[in-house]
Design a protein around this motif. Structure first.
Motif, PDB file in Angstrom:
ATOM      1  N   GLN A   1      18.034  -6.617 -10.321  1.00  0.00           N
ATOM      2  CA  GLN A   1      19.356  -6.767 -10.744  1.00  0.00           C
ATOM      3  C   GLN A   1      20.310  -5.807 -10.117  1.00  0.00           C
ATOM      4  O   GLN A   1      21.405  -6.114 -10.029  1.00  0.00           O
ATOM      5  N   GLN A   2      19.961  -4.642  -9.793  1.00  0.00           N
ATOM      6  CA  GLN A   2      20.714  -3.784  -9.118  1.00  0.00           C
ATOM      7  C   GLN A   2      21.085  -4.477  -7.800  1.00  0.00           C
ATOM      8  O   GLN A   2      22.459  -4.297  -7.332  1.00  0.00           O
ATOM      9  N   ALA A   3      20.242  -5.198  -7.191  1.00  0.00           N
ATOM     10  CA  ALA A   3      20.663  -5.714  -5.880  1.00  0.00           C
ATOM     11  C   ALA A   3      21.605  -6.974  -5.966  1.00  0.00           C
ATOM     12  O   ALA A   3      22.783  -7.062  -5.437  1.00  0.00           O
ATOM     13  N   VAL A   4      21.480  -7.883  -6.967  1.00  0.00           N
ATOM     14  CA  VAL A   4      22.313  -8.654  -7.448  1.00  0.00           C
ATOM     15  C   VAL A   4      23.722  -8.412  -7.837  1.00  0.00           C
ATOM     16  O   VAL A   4      24.655  -8.805  -7.357  1.00  0.00           O
ATOM     17  N   THR A   5      23.614  -7.338  -8.631  1.00  0.00           N
ATOM     18  CA  THR A   5      25.109  -6.671  -9.162  1.00  0.00           C
ATOM     19  C   THR A   5      25.812  -6.225  -7.936  1.00  0.00           C
ATOM     20  O   THR A   5      26.976  -6.462  -7.929  1.00  0.00           O
ATOM     21  N   SER A   6      25.180  -5.732  -7.096  1.00  0.00           N
ATOM     22  CA  SER A   6      26.059  -5.366  -5.787  1.00  0.00           C
ATOM     23  C   SER A   6      26.586  -6.359  -5.158  1.00  0.00           C
ATOM     24  O   SER A   6      27.911  -6.161  -4.516  1.00  0.00           O
ATOM     25  N   LEU A   7      26.118  -7.517  -5.237  1.00  0.00           N
ATOM     26  CA  LEU A   7      26.981  -8.638  -4.588  1.00  0.00           C
ATOM     27  C   LEU A   7      28.117  -9.191  -5.173  1.00  0.00           C
ATOM     28  O   LEU A   7      28.924  -9.875  -4.604  1.00  0.00           O
ATOM     29  N   ASN A   8      28.161  -8.918  -6.688  1.00  0.00           N
ATOM     30  CA  ASN A   8      29.304  -9.296  -7.429  1.00  0.00           C
ATOM     31  C   ASN A   8      29.721 -11.003  -7.392  1.00  0.00           C
ATOM     32  O   ASN A   8      30.668 -11.287  -6.696  1.00  0.00           O
ATOM     33  N   ASP A   9      28.718 -11.543  -7.545  1.00  0.00           N
ATOM     34  CA  ASP A   9      28.607 -12.892  -7.072  1.00  0.00           C
ATOM     35  C   ASP A   9      28.933 -14.124  -8.288  1.00  0.00           C
ATOM     36  O   ASP A   9      28.472 -15.164  -8.382  1.00  0.00           O
ATOM     37  N   ALA A  10      29.837 -13.578  -9.111  1.00  0.00           N
ATOM     38  CA  ALA A  10      30.266 -14.405 -10.231  1.00  0.00           C
ATOM     39  C   ALA A  10      30.749 -16.042 -10.056  1.00  0.00           C
ATOM     40  O   ALA A  10      30.588 -16.933 -10.488  1.00  0.00           O
ATOM     41  N   GLU A  11      31.588 -15.851  -8.903  1.00  0.00           N
ATOM     42  CA  GLU A  11      32.113 -17.086  -8.372  1.00  0.00           C
ATOM     43  C   GLU A  11      31.330 -18.051  -7.583  1.00  0.00           C
ATOM     44  O   GLU A  11      31.122 -19.310  -8.012  1.00  0.00           O
ATOM     45  N   GLY A  12      30.244 -17.347  -7.149  1.00  0.00           N
ATOM     46  CA  GLY A  12      28.921 -18.184  -6.864  1.00  0.00           C
ATOM     47  C   GLY A  12      28.362 -18.886  -7.842  1.00  0.00           C
ATOM     48  O   GLY A  12      27.751 -20.001  -7.613  1.00  0.00           O
ATOM     49  N   GLU A  13      27.910 -18.114  -8.494  1.00  0.00           N
ATOM     50  CA  GLU A  13      27.289 -18.558  -9.955  1.00  0.00           C
ATOM     51  C   GLU A  13      27.900 -19.757 -10.452  1.00  0.00           C
ATOM     52  O   GLU A  13      27.348 -20.756 -10.760  1.00  0.00           O
ATOM     53  N   TYR A  14      29.330 -19.606 -10.605  1.00  0.00           N
ATOM     54  CA  TYR A  14      30.134 -20.410 -11.205  1.00  0.00           C
ATOM     55  C   TYR A  14      29.932 -21.925 -10.249  1.00  0.00           C
ATOM     56  O   TYR A  14      29.627 -23.126 -10.843  1.00  0.00           O
ATOM     57  N   ASP A  15      30.275 -21.679  -9.144  1.00  0.00           N
ATOM     58  CA  ASP A  15      30.349 -22.845  -8.371  1.00  0.00           C
ATOM     59  C   ASP A  15      29.041 -23.772  -8.260  1.00  0.00           C
ATOM     60  O   ASP A  15      28.793 -24.731  -7.982  1.00  0.00           O
ATOM     61  N   GLY A  16      27.966 -22.708  -8.359  1.00  0.00           N
ATOM     62  CA  GLY A  16      26.594 -23.345  -8.083  1.00  0.00           C
ATOM     63  C   GLY A  16      26.377 -24.145  -9.213  1.00  0.00           C
ATOM     64  O   GLY A  16      25.714 -25.332  -9.058  1.00  0.00           O
ATOM     65  N   MET A  17      26.732 -23.882 -10.414  1.00  0.00           N
ATOM     66  CA  MET A  17      26.593 -24.559 -11.773  1.00  0.00           C
ATOM     67  C   MET A  17      27.318 -26.012 -11.459  1.00  0.00           C
ATOM     68  O   MET A  17      26.750 -27.007 -11.775  1.00  0.00           O
TER      69      MET A  17
END
Length: 561
Positions: free
Chosen positions: A223-239
């Protein structure tokens, strides 16, 4: 709402339920009524299990019954769709999957699960590092933990040889362990003297770290690693670009997200999807209960996030927590010791993310708000303790479920029905089939390894059963799960029960059985049309069934070419 795929050559629309091949789909949006007729409809309504026609007006079902009666009730200008004998089923409910994680773009590379030599991963990881020069953490996925256990040298030395100048973390294919390099361990604050966190194990050999973090120890670092990427846009687009189209393609119209990381604000991404009218299914979010959080603080935060708007496709009304781990790395909680001792801890009967006492506490505090609990429990002790916690909570309003339930004591079978606890199981993966039960004899012993995921025994004990995918651990395709559920003798169920497990039973745990899950007058129009009648084909052909039309909330949102 968009139609995902346009062409569907079998469905014909016209003024009657004839088989006239000259009739084409046109002006299909000119009437609020639509009559789907000349079909075989398994309604999952015990009072009216089979029908020929379904009449809808907007998003509501007006009638389910015979073609003749439907014609009498329908308006003269109703659009009539001749299904030419095709099978209609209610829209599928998948009450345990990880859609946002599947659609995430955080994973930079994938390792071959079948490769048994960890040394072979070095060039793959190096290439991924070269191809992704700008990410703070390099994130991978896919290896088997047994490959690391069987490595001839320290797995930490292997991954450090691949990349040493920035943090690397790789999720094992079950998600229950992480392979992490020295740079990652340092950023996560893990040293050889670090204690094991609740629900996790930091693997060591003497005074040396091994670069393997088991269960929650790995999740904290990940979770620390993923948080560092700040990928909210990627998660939205992937959905939007991948996950939602996959759901409608497989006839899935209702979903439980089995792990919403609210501390990463994933619930806000879900809200954005809903606000932007992107959702093509009904979603209930299971907020993740973090094992290492202070209980009072976490419970207060979870209470504030509850949202159960009846008119919304998105509800935040479930809590996901783990009782234990998994069998093949000996972290599933057992009443007895494992046959092998991998970790050299004071106990060798698995671990607890949440103890029985804590689970009971969370249920008491959060059920009154309206939350239902989705509890991961694989080992027999994990199942017993989770059932005990539900019983001890003293509340009666919950629609709680235990998921996985791979090993269940005979004395616990009846308790599911007694406590109104749903048994949520995943049988789409080959590893759940009887032919593979004894792969873990060396850990469990022959007797305990036998009879895993006992759906027939649970059904005979009166338990409500749901089938789900745990996507992407197993296939998303509900027909794979249905076929396996009816063929996995001696622990199999009937085809009718398997369909109920994917429809009305799932609707119950999502608190929407009054709206969807079966096809009857007054309910919302969520249903699918498939290319073969699974009641007539060989049980070994069920998994080849294809969805040709998905209707969600009265709209045709998918048609197969």
């Amino acid at each position: 709402m968009k139609l995902i795929i346009i062409l569907f050559s079998v469905v014909l629309a016209g003024n009657s339920c004839s088989n006239d091949p000259k009739v084409a789909i046109e002006n299909i949006e000119t009437s609020t009524q639509r009559l789907y007729c000349n079909a075989k409809i398994f309604t999952v309504d015990e009072a009216n299990p089979w029908a020929e026609a379904i009449l809808i007006d907007g998003n509501k079902i007006l009638f389910v019954g015979s073609d003749t009666e439907a014609e009498k009730i329908a308006d003269n200008n109703a659009i009539k769709v001749d299904l030419q004998g095709k099978l209609i089923l209610p829209g599928f409910h998948d009450v345990h999957m990880h859609p946002m994680e599947v659609g995430s773009t955080t994973t930079a590379f994938v390792l071959d699960e079948e490769d048994t030599n960890a040394e072979n991963y070095i060039p793959v990881i190096r290439k991924a590092s070269k191809d992704n020069p700008n990410v703070e953490w390099l994130i991978g996925f896919g290896h088997s933990i047994n490959t690391l256990f069987n490595a001839k040298r320290n797995p930490l030395d292997i991954i450090d040889e691949a990349v040493s100048d920035r943090p690397v973390i790789i999720m094992e294919q079950t998600s229950h362990s992480m392979w992490i390099n020295s740079k990652g361990l340092a950023l996560a604050g893990i040293t050889v003297d670090s204690p094991n966190p609740q629900g996790g194990i930091i693997m060591k050999e003497g005074k040396n770290l091994l670069g393997i973090l088991i269960d929650n120890a790995g999740d904290v670092a990940f979770q620390q690693a993923v948080t560092s990427l700040n990928d909210a846009e990627g998660e939205y687009d992937g959905m939007v670009s991948y996950v939602l189209p996959e759901l409608v393609k497989h006839g899935i119209t209702s979903v439980c997200d089995a792990r919403t990381y609210w501390k990463r604000a994933q619930h806000k991404i879900w809200k954005d999807l809903a606000a932007d009218n992107k959702l093509t299914a009904r979603f209930n979010l299971g907020l993740w209960a973090y094992p290492t959080e202070d209980d009072a603080t976490q419970i207060a935060s979870l209470k504030r996030l509850f949202s159960n708007n009846e008119n919304s496709l998105l509800k935040i009304n479930q809590i996901k927590l783990y009782s234990d781990g998994i069998t093949h790395n000996t972290t599933a909680a057992l009443h007895q010791n494992y046959k092998e001792d991998i970790f050299g801890l004071p106990t060798n009967n698995g671990l607890n993310y949440f103890t029985q006492e804590r689970i009971s506490k969370y249920i008491r505090e959060l059920e009154t708000v309206g939350f239902d609990f989705h509890i991961h429990a694989i080992g027999n002790r994990g199942v017993t303790e989770a059932l005990n916690a539900i019983e001890e909570s003293g509340t009666t309003e919950g629609r709680h479920r235990l998921t996985h339930v791979e090993i269940v004591e005979a004395t616990d079978m009846n308790r599911f029905a007694q406590l109104n606890v749903t048994a949520d199981v995943q049988v789409a993966g080959d590893f759940t089939q009887p032919a593979y039960w004894h792969d873990n004899d060396y850990l469990l012993g022959t007797e305990l390894a036998d009879n895993q995921i006992p759906i027939k025994s649970l059904k005979e004990a009166g338990a409500r059963i749901t089938l789900s995918s745990d996507w992407n651990v197993s296939s998303l395709n509900p027909f794979v799960g249905i076929q396996n559920a009816v063929t996995r003798s001696p622990q199999n169920i009937s085809l009718e029960e398997a369909i109920k497990a994917y429809t009305i039973n799932g609707a119950y745990v999502m608190r929407q059985e009054d709206k969807v899950g079966s096809l009857k007058k007054g309910k919302l129009a969520d249903f699918i049309v498939v290319d073969q009648n699974i009641f007539n084909v060989s049980v070994n052909q069920i998994n080849s069934t294809k969805v040709v039309l998905t209707v969600f909330d009265g709209e045709e949102i998918y048609r197969r070419r």
